[in-house]
Design a protein around this motif. Structure first.
Motif, PDB file in Angstrom:
ATOM      1  N   ARG A  28       0.794  -1.233   0.000  1.00  0.00           N
ATOM      2  CA  ARG A  28       0.000   0.000   0.000  1.00  0.00           C
ATOM      3  C   ARG A  28       0.825   1.281   0.000  1.00  0.00           C
ATOM      4  NH1 ARG A  28      -4.640  -1.533  -2.109  1.00  0.00           N
ATOM      5  NH2 ARG A  28      -5.297  -3.470  -1.158  1.00  0.00           N
ATOM      6  N   GLU A  29       2.132   1.149   0.129  1.00  0.00           N
ATOM      7  CA  GLU A  29       2.964   2.360   0.080  1.00  0.00           C
ATOM      8  C   GLU A  29       3.299   2.760  -1.359  1.00  0.00           C
ATOM      9  OE1 GLU A  29       5.740  -1.137   0.864  1.00  0.00           O
ATOM     10  OE2 GLU A  29       3.847  -0.470   1.678  1.00  0.00           O
ATOM     11  N   TYR A  30       2.690   2.091  -2.334  1.00  0.00           N
ATOM     12  CA  TYR A  30       2.905   2.405  -3.745  1.00  0.00           C
ATOM     13  C   TYR A  30       1.594   2.800  -4.412  1.00  0.00           C
ATOM     14  CZ  TYR A  30       7.570   0.464  -3.495  1.00  0.00           C
ATOM     15  OH  TYR A  30       8.880   0.255  -3.171  1.00  0.00           O
ATOM     16  N   LEU A  31       1.700   3.729  -5.358  1.00  0.00           N
ATOM     17  CA  LEU A  31       0.585   4.060  -6.243  1.00  0.00           C
ATOM     18  C   LEU A  31       0.762   3.248  -7.512  1.00  0.00           C
ATOM     19  CD1 LEU A  31       0.642   7.953  -6.037  1.00  0.00           C
ATOM     20  CD2 LEU A  31      -1.079   6.432  -5.052  1.00  0.00           C
ATOM     21  N   VAL A  32      -0.296   2.608  -7.949  1.00  0.00           N
ATOM     22  CA  VAL A  32      -0.258   1.836  -9.189  1.00  0.00           C
ATOM     23  C   VAL A  32      -1.497   2.208  -9.985  1.00  0.00           C
ATOM     24  CG1 VAL A  32      -0.252  -0.459 -10.228  1.00  0.00           C
ATOM     25  CG2 VAL A  32       0.949  -0.078  -8.061  1.00  0.00           C
ATOM     26  N   TRP A  33      -1.275   2.642 -11.219  1.00  0.00           N
ATOM     27  CA  TRP A  33      -2.367   3.022 -12.102  1.00  0.00           C
ATOM     28  C   TRP A  33      -2.134   2.442 -13.487  1.00  0.00           C
ATOM     29  CZ3 TRP A  33      -6.453   5.488 -10.098  1.00  0.00           C
ATOM     30  CH2 TRP A  33      -6.279   6.196  -8.919  1.00  0.00           C
ATOM     31  N   ARG A  69      10.395  -1.782  -7.555  1.00  0.00           N
ATOM     32  CA  ARG A  69      10.800  -1.156  -6.284  1.00  0.00           C
ATOM     33  C   ARG A  69      12.071  -0.329  -6.481  1.00  0.00           C
ATOM     34  NH1 ARG A  69       8.017  -3.083  -1.890  1.00  0.00           N
ATOM     35  NH2 ARG A  69       7.083  -5.147  -2.109  1.00  0.00           N
ATOM     36  N   ALA A  70      13.060  -0.887  -7.169  1.00  0.00           N
ATOM     37  CA  ALA A  70      14.327  -0.182  -7.388  1.00  0.00           C
ATOM     38  C   ALA A  70      14.117   1.082  -8.225  1.00  0.00           C
ATOM     39  CB  ALA A  70      15.336  -1.109  -8.064  1.00  0.00           C
ATOM     40  N   ALA A  71      13.261   0.989  -9.240  1.00  0.00           N
ATOM     41  CA  ALA A  71      13.033   2.133 -10.128  1.00  0.00           C
ATOM     42  C   ALA A  71      12.300   3.280  -9.439  1.00  0.00           C
ATOM     43  CB  ALA A  71      12.249   1.681 -11.358  1.00  0.00           C
ATOM     44  N   THR A  72      11.592   2.975  -8.366  1.00  0.00           N
ATOM     45  CA  THR A  72      10.792   4.001  -7.681  1.00  0.00           C
ATOM     46  C   THR A  72      11.342   4.359  -6.306  1.00  0.00           C
ATOM     47  OG1 THR A  72       9.323   2.291  -6.794  1.00  0.00           O
ATOM     48  CG2 THR A  72       8.677   3.316  -8.889  1.00  0.00           C
ATOM     49  N   ARG A 116       4.575   4.439  -8.643  1.00  0.00           N
ATOM     50  CA  ARG A 116       5.347   5.429  -7.887  1.00  0.00           C
ATOM     51  C   ARG A 116       5.198   5.101  -6.400  1.00  0.00           C
ATOM     52  NH1 ARG A 116       4.983  11.669  -9.182  1.00  0.00           N
ATOM     53  NH2 ARG A 116       6.692  11.082 -10.530  1.00  0.00           N
ATOM     54  N   ARG A 117       6.285   5.255  -5.675  1.00  0.00           N
ATOM     55  CA  ARG A 117       6.247   5.089  -4.217  1.00  0.00           C
ATOM     56  C   ARG A 117       5.572   6.312  -3.617  1.00  0.00           C
ATOM     57  NH1 ARG A 117       8.650   1.824  -0.597  1.00  0.00           N
ATOM     58  NH2 ARG A 117       9.135   2.699   1.432  1.00  0.00           N
ATOM     59  N   LYS A 118       4.645   6.087  -2.707  1.00  0.00           N
ATOM     60  CA  LYS A 118       3.982   7.208  -2.039  1.00  0.00           C
ATOM     61  C   LYS A 118       4.977   7.904  -1.116  1.00  0.00           C
ATOM     62  CE  LYS A 118      -0.575   5.015  -1.791  1.00  0.00           C
ATOM     63  NZ  LYS A 118      -1.576   4.450  -0.860  1.00  0.00           N
ATOM     64  N   PRO A 119       4.941   9.225  -1.068  1.00  0.00           N
ATOM     65  CA  PRO A 119       5.843   9.924  -0.140  1.00  0.00           C
ATOM     66  C   PRO A 119       5.378   9.696   1.293  1.00  0.00           C
ATOM     67  CG  PRO A 119       4.396  11.481  -1.232  1.00  0.00           C
ATOM     68  CD  PRO A 119       4.128  10.140  -1.847  1.00  0.00           C
ATOM     69  N   ASP A 178       4.711  12.869   6.313  1.00  0.00           N
ATOM     70  CA  ASP A 178       5.283  14.117   6.802  1.00  0.00           C
ATOM     71  C   ASP A 178       6.247  14.769   5.811  1.00  0.00           C
ATOM     72  OD1 ASP A 178       7.186  12.164   7.028  1.00  0.00           O
ATOM     73  OD2 ASP A 178       7.878  12.765   9.008  1.00  0.00           O
ATOM     74  N   ALA A 179       6.406  14.205   4.621  1.00  0.00           N
ATOM     75  CA  ALA A 179       7.328  14.764   3.615  1.00  0.00           C
ATOM     76  C   ALA A 179       6.705  15.966   2.938  1.00  0.00           C
ATOM     77  CB  ALA A 179       7.680  13.700   2.583  1.00  0.00           C
ATOM     78  N   PRO A 180       7.516  16.938   2.543  1.00  0.00           N
ATOM     79  CA  PRO A 180       6.962  18.076   1.785  1.00  0.00           C
ATOM     80  C   PRO A 180       6.455  17.584   0.435  1.00  0.00           C
ATOM     81  CG  PRO A 180       9.366  18.206   1.937  1.00  0.00           C
ATOM     82  CD  PRO A 180       8.939  17.046   2.782  1.00  0.00           C
ATOM     83  N   ARG A 181       5.422  18.227  -0.068  1.00  0.00           N
ATOM     84  CA  ARG A 181       4.821  17.820  -1.331  1.00  0.00           C
ATOM     85  C   ARG A 181       5.675  18.305  -2.508  1.00  0.00           C
ATOM     86  NH1 ARG A 181      -1.490  18.025  -1.657  1.00  0.00           N
ATOM     87  NH2 ARG A 181      -0.788  17.314  -3.666  1.00  0.00           N
ATOM     88  N   ARG A 182       5.825  17.426  -3.491  1.00  0.00           N
ATOM     89  CA  ARG A 182       6.529  17.783  -4.722  1.00  0.00           C
ATOM     90  C   ARG A 182       5.572  18.495  -5.653  1.00  0.00           C
ATOM     91  NH1 ARG A 182       9.968  12.779  -7.009  1.00  0.00           N
ATOM     92  NH2 ARG A 182       9.757  13.945  -8.930  1.00  0.00           N
ATOM     93  N   VAL A 183       6.052  19.497  -6.300  1.00  0.00           N
ATOM     94  CA  VAL A 183       5.240  20.208  -7.287  1.00  0.00           C
ATOM     95  C   VAL A 183       5.845  19.909  -8.659  1.00  0.00           C
ATOM     96  CG1 VAL A 183       4.437  22.436  -8.088  1.00  0.00           C
ATOM     97  CG2 VAL A 183       4.697  22.016  -5.627  1.00  0.00           C
ATOM     98  N   GLY A 184       4.978  19.507  -9.587  1.00  0.00           N
ATOM     99  CA  GLY A 184       5.467  19.277 -10.952  1.00  0.00           C
ATOM    100  C   GLY A 184       5.762  17.876 -11.263  1.00  0.00           C
TER     101      GLY A 184
END
Length: 156
Positions: A73-78, A109-112, A144-147, A150-156
């Motif tokens: 669940r710590e990954y986004l998959v679409w 996992r390695a790529a993300t 993509r691995r979910k941040p 408490d991590a700052p959000r990436r923009v872009g």
């Protein structure tokens, strides 16, 4: 949810039930799944063969489902993209098999690992019981691995 419970529930999921699609199995480790599409008078096309939309539908959710459950669940998959090539008319029940190997999971996992997105193509055939290919399906997954929360959000 246990794979067996999901497979059983998907047998009664209206899009599959109405089309004659039956999930035959999902393995306990989420590495493999198998699906059958029966040919009935309710789901054949004008030419009396398997309807192309059903051939695609029987394959649609499985690469993303197996990847989501295998990665955690710590990954986004679409789903990012899809292709289908119709090879021969399906005049009988057809089958699709999906296998997500530990090596592929490790590569994703390695790529993300650094939070980057990863796009990966997966392929499977739709076949008759004797192995004759009816269609070839390709699905591209966005992973993509979910941040951390408490991590700052990436923009872009």
């Amino acid at each position: 949810m246990k794979p067996e419970t999901l497979a059983r529930g998907m047998r009664f999921w209206p899009p599959f039930l109405a089309s004659g699609i039956r999930v035959q199995y999902i393995t306990d480790d989420w590495s493999r799944a198998g699906v059958k599409l029966s040919l009935t008078r309710w789901n054949k096309n004008y030419f009396g063969t398997q309807f192309g939309g059903n051939l695609f539908k029987m394959c649609d959710p499985f690469w993303a489902l197996l990847a989501t459950e295998s990665l955690g669940r710590e990954y986004l998959v679409w789903d990012a993209a899809a292709e289908i090539d119709f090879v021969a008319p399906g005049r009988e029940a057809v089958y699709a098999r999906f296998e997500l190997t530990p090596g592929v999971i490790a590569e994703m996992r390695a790529a993300t690992e650094a939070g980057d997105k990863h796009l990966r193509w997966f392929e499977n055939d739709v076949t008759t019981a004797d192995g004759s290919v009816i269609a070839r399906v390709r699905k591209q997954l966005y992973v993509r691995r979910k941040p951390p929360k408490d991590a700052p959000r990436r923009v872009g």
